[in-house]
Write an enzyme that holds these catalytic residues in place. Structure first.
Site, PDB file in Angstrom:
ATOM      1  N   HIS B  94      14.811 -19.703  32.474  1.00 57.55           N
ATOM      2  CA  HIS B  94      13.812 -18.804  31.878  1.00 57.55           C
ATOM      3  C   HIS B  94      13.140 -18.014  32.985  1.00 57.55           C
ATOM      4  O   HIS B  94      12.717 -18.573  33.990  1.00 57.55           O
ATOM      5  CB  HIS B  94      12.754 -19.591  31.109  1.00 57.55           C
ATOM      6  CG  HIS B  94      11.669 -18.689  30.572  1.00 57.55           C
ATOM      7  ND1 HIS B  94      11.828 -17.973  29.409  1.00 57.55           N
ATOM      8  CD2 HIS B  94      10.439 -18.369  31.049  1.00 57.55           C
ATOM      9  CE1 HIS B  94      10.735 -17.253  29.198  1.00 57.55           C
ATOM     10  NE2 HIS B  94       9.882 -17.476  30.175  1.00 57.55           N
ATOM     11  N   ASP B 173       4.855 -20.268  17.363  1.00 60.99           N
ATOM     12  CA  ASP B 173       4.696 -19.592  18.651  1.00 60.99           C
ATOM     13  C   ASP B 173       4.705 -18.090  18.464  1.00 60.99           C
ATOM     14  O   ASP B 173       3.912 -17.373  19.070  1.00 60.99           O
ATOM     15  CB  ASP B 173       5.806 -19.988  19.622  1.00 60.99           C
ATOM     16  CG  ASP B 173       5.802 -19.088  20.854  1.00 60.99           C
ATOM     17  OD1 ASP B 173       4.824 -19.162  21.608  1.00 60.99           O
ATOM     18  OD2 ASP B 173       6.748 -18.290  21.027  1.00 60.99           O
ATOM     19  N   ARG B 180      -2.335 -13.632  20.408  1.00 60.66           N
ATOM     20  CA  ARG B 180      -2.809 -13.587  21.800  1.00 60.66           C
ATOM     21  C   ARG B 180      -2.677 -12.186  22.368  1.00 60.66           C
ATOM     22  O   ARG B 180      -3.547 -11.711  23.105  1.00 60.66           O
ATOM     23  CB  ARG B 180      -2.006 -14.572  22.661  1.00 60.66           C
ATOM     24  CG  ARG B 180      -2.342 -16.032  22.386  1.00 60.66           C
ATOM     25  CD  ARG B 180      -1.317 -16.948  23.051  1.00 60.66           C
ATOM     26  NE  ARG B 180      -1.239 -16.738  24.475  1.00 60.66           N
ATOM     27  CZ  ARG B 180      -0.167 -16.988  25.216  1.00 60.66           C
ATOM     28  NH1 ARG B 180       0.934 -17.482  24.651  1.00 60.66           N
ATOM     29  NH2 ARG B 180      -0.169 -16.764  26.505  1.00 60.66           N
ATOM     30  N   SER B 195       4.060 -21.700  25.088  1.00 67.81           N
ATOM     31  CA  SER B 195       4.878 -20.664  24.453  1.00 67.81           C
ATOM     32  C   SER B 195       6.306 -20.681  25.007  1.00 67.81           C
ATOM     33  O   SER B 195       7.283 -20.671  24.256  1.00 67.81           O
ATOM     34  CB  SER B 195       4.227 -19.294  24.675  1.00 67.81           C
ATOM     35  OG  SER B 195       5.020 -18.274  24.113  1.00 67.81           O
ATOM     36  N   LYS B 199       9.893 -22.574  22.830  1.00 67.95           N
ATOM     37  CA  LYS B 199      11.127 -21.859  22.514  1.00 67.95           C
ATOM     38  C   LYS B 199      12.317 -22.481  23.231  1.00 67.95           C
ATOM     39  O   LYS B 199      13.394 -22.622  22.661  1.00 67.95           O
ATOM     40  CB  LYS B 199      10.997 -20.378  22.897  1.00 67.95           C
ATOM     41  CG  LYS B 199      10.163 -19.603  21.897  1.00 67.95           C
ATOM     42  CD  LYS B 199       9.918 -18.178  22.339  1.00 67.95           C
ATOM     43  CE  LYS B 199       9.005 -18.160  23.568  1.00 67.95           C
ATOM     44  NZ  LYS B 199       8.344 -16.854  23.754  1.00 67.95           N
TER      45      LYS B 199
END
Lengths: 446, 446
Positions: B94, B173, B180, B195, B199
């Site tokens: 990620h 999320d 947000r 968050s 995922k």
């Protein structure tokens, strides 16, 4: 005094940027705060953005200029009452709310009888605190929803009028308050200040006396917090061009002996007849004196109290109350014949479980017991029962023996009395030595 | 690892009480955080309450146990992908997002070619940062919306698959992130951690390598903030039962020379062909080495890099890329014939205004210029143009004279080029002395 109105708006920062700015502890310009309130009204700021901003304000605060800007923005979100046709100084009183606080009902006619006009917009009860409107509506026929023109006419003719906040007075405050209520952002001094002042400024008043309640049954639990709130209200109210003073008054125990709508209205009218419990009389006279001084009718506290006593003694205050009630559709005979205010029929007695002195009566617990009886509400849309309520027979300081009547509860039907009786009994603290009682008026701020 | 699921919920505090508790700095129990997420999903908590809670979290934080609870609650708000049918360790990467970050497109096939399965769920571009899905969709026919079954089958058959987040992966999320985004609560480490991990945990992975970008074009501007985020991700990911490591990589200037979807996919595929800009190669190899080590295919960095180089040299990685693209409906010929990735026809050149060294290229400014050209989006519902983009011809450190080509811009129509040309030129800082350049990999956290 600032004069920001929606038409002046030209924000250079977006809603999200303004949330971030407050989050980061920046001051917002008055125009920016006005923009946020306006954006909420027209849908350019979502409720979920306002609540994030409110929580940021909870942590970072608002200074006086920002608070004034928020006040004026909420004020200008709706209409303001025009009392230009009423001669002289217009003065109102605002209480931060407590249990048994029926003072306004006597105070408005009393002060009006002394020549100071009182245009009063009051609220309804919510949670443990009662509301003046609910108490007034115990008077048969009394209407609290009047048009602005009716309101102005009655203030001009009678000297006082007591109505509810209409949908078009400070609608932004109404919306923001509803959001604060469900997002844990009620307990924030600048937000409280702006909410109170935006509604009061809409009344067209020149001066305002604040009754900041302190103690177990009040929103402010400590004198220090109450002073902070009082001083902020005075500073911001003064910035907005009003004369403002404040009394800090004790709300550890309920005010007076009556809690519940009809019972409380009876008690307030007792004061106009020269009677009433000592603490209710003291609260009414102290606030009334402040109002006469701010209204320019008295040169000081002593002078003011003499005028107020005279207005009670002569019956002038009671006559004003009758005229106001009649003008608002109510039965004016209640002023002299207070039994006309119907109290629920089933009386249940609460007795002292042991000998000693009543050292404290938990105002919060009494308030919640009254709500449980139906005298108040836990949600804004609930109806109230004007007849039910509690009479306190042993106030703090009273000497009791086992079996002495502490309180009498008035129910529609006594079948569900048991849990309430228990709560009310538990609200009384009985000890072997007499209590050291605080005075009713804990302080004065100007 | 916690195993709180919605069915376990039995909160003793209301939504408002939980907002107040966090506002006052209290720890919430895992069950309470799970309750909030669940309440939002079923409508028992309003958006305007969630945003107040999020702002309270911004100020008061969440500890690792609370962050893990939030992660798992968001994870369990939707479905998780079942990769039980895929043998071996599944590892994903990620990136926190940057400008020109096309690494995933080469990395997934490369790591898969070395025997570690890569089930990758990626995002779209927003604001100045691009998104892997937009870049992949520059490949004719490529589908990023697959069913979970298709996804699992392709991971099993090919070794990697790259899809978009479906509506049923961590829907809480998605909703919370959208809130947000418009309430200035994005920049909050525990919320970022939850968050990202909610995922990634839904992918059915065993291990995760994080590329935490640092610098002007990144979300984290300082190495210290990036380290804090990396460490929180590692701690919470480890609590949740995954092997996690992180690299901090430089995002002062755009990564590579291509910014824009088709251009970036070309560049990533260059890496699989043994080419590509040095920084893109280094980023791909460094992250790939981490993944092979976590995946148990290499005993250390040196061993891993040797495996990765061999997979590039043999063409094995390129073959996996072709098979993945074909399995996802795309034209596999783009891997060898990268000109098939169509670039917009109108080329406009940006030249150096004076002699000197390129000391910096503002990645944020370049990213925003690409958005202005149509390569990205400012709102989530905007389409992107896969063909437009920017090629950087003079990277930091390059010596230029007046008129040297700094960059080439590719437009659909050159008529609106002027303001973009100006922005891109202004993004280049040219000085008389060569810059001290930071390495690409600034640090490693485990």
């Amino acid at each position: 005094m600032l004069t920001i109105r929606p038409v002046d708006l030209a924000p250079s920062r977006s809603v999200v940027e303004l949330i971030a700015a407050k989050r980061d502890g920046q001051r917002l310009a008055a125009e920016e705060i006005a923009y946020l309130v306006s954006a909420l009204s027209i849908g350019a700021m979502a409720d979920y953005q306002m609540t994030a901003w409110l929580m940021a304000v909870f942590f970072q605060g608002l200074d006086d200029e920002e608070t004034e800007a928020l006040t004026l923005a909420m004020l200008h979100s709706g209409r303001t009452l025009d009392l230009g046709s009423v001669p002289g100084t217009k003065v109102d009183k605002h209480s931060t709310g407590g249990v048994g606080d029926k003072v306004s009902i006597a105070l408005a006619p009393l002060v009006a009888a002394c020549g100071v006009a009182v245009p009063m917009v009051s609220g309804r009860g919510l949670g443990h605190t009662g509301g003046t409107l609910d108490k007034l509506e115990a008077i048969p026929g009394f209407r609290t929803q009047l048009t602005p023109d009716e309101f102005a006419r009655i203030v001009a003719d009678v000297g006082c009028c007591m109505i509810g906040q209409t949908a078009d007075i400070a609608p932004a405050d109404k919306r923001i308050y509803a959001l604060r209520d469900v997002t844990a952002t009620v307990e924030c001094i600048p937000l409280i200040v702006a909410s109170i002042l935006s509604k009061k400024l809409a009344e067209g008043i020149d001066a305002l006396v604040l009754d900041v309640k302190v103690g177990r049954g009040a929103f402010m639990k400590s004198e220090s917090d109450a002073r902070t709130l009082a001083d902020a209200l005075i500073r911001v109210g003064t910035r907005a061009g009003k004369r403002v003073s404040a009394l800090l008054t004790n709300m550890d125990a309920p005010l007076g002996v009556a809690v519940g709508n009809a019972l409380e209205t009876r008690e307030a009218l007792d004061v106009l007849a020269g009677g009433g419990p000592a603490d209710v009389v003291e609260c009414t006279m102290s606030l009334g004196a402040e109002m006469l001084v701010l209204g320019g009718k008295a040169i000081g506290d002593e002078h003011a109290r003499a005028l107020l006593s005279a207005a009670i003694g002569s019956g002038a205050a009671a006559r004003i109350a009758e005229r106001m009630i009649e003008a608002q559709g109510g039965d004016p005979r209640v002023v002299c014949d207070r039994e006309r205010l119907a109290v629920a029929p089933e009386e249940v007695v609460v007795r002292a479980p042991r000998e000693g002195y009543v050292v404290a009566i938990d105002a919060l617990a009494i308030g919640l017991a009254a709500v449980a009886m139906g005298a108040g509400r836990t949600r804004a849309d609930q109806p109230v029962d004007h007849g039910v309520g509690i009479c306190i027979d042993a106030k703090p300081g009273a000497r009791v023996t086992r079996g002495t009547v502490l309180a009498r509860l008035f129910f529609r039907a006594a079948s569900h009395a048991a849990p309430v009786v228990e709560r009310v009994q538990a609200a009384f603290s009985i000890a072997e030595t007499p209590p050291l009682l605080r005075p009713l008026v804990l302080g004065r701020r100007t």
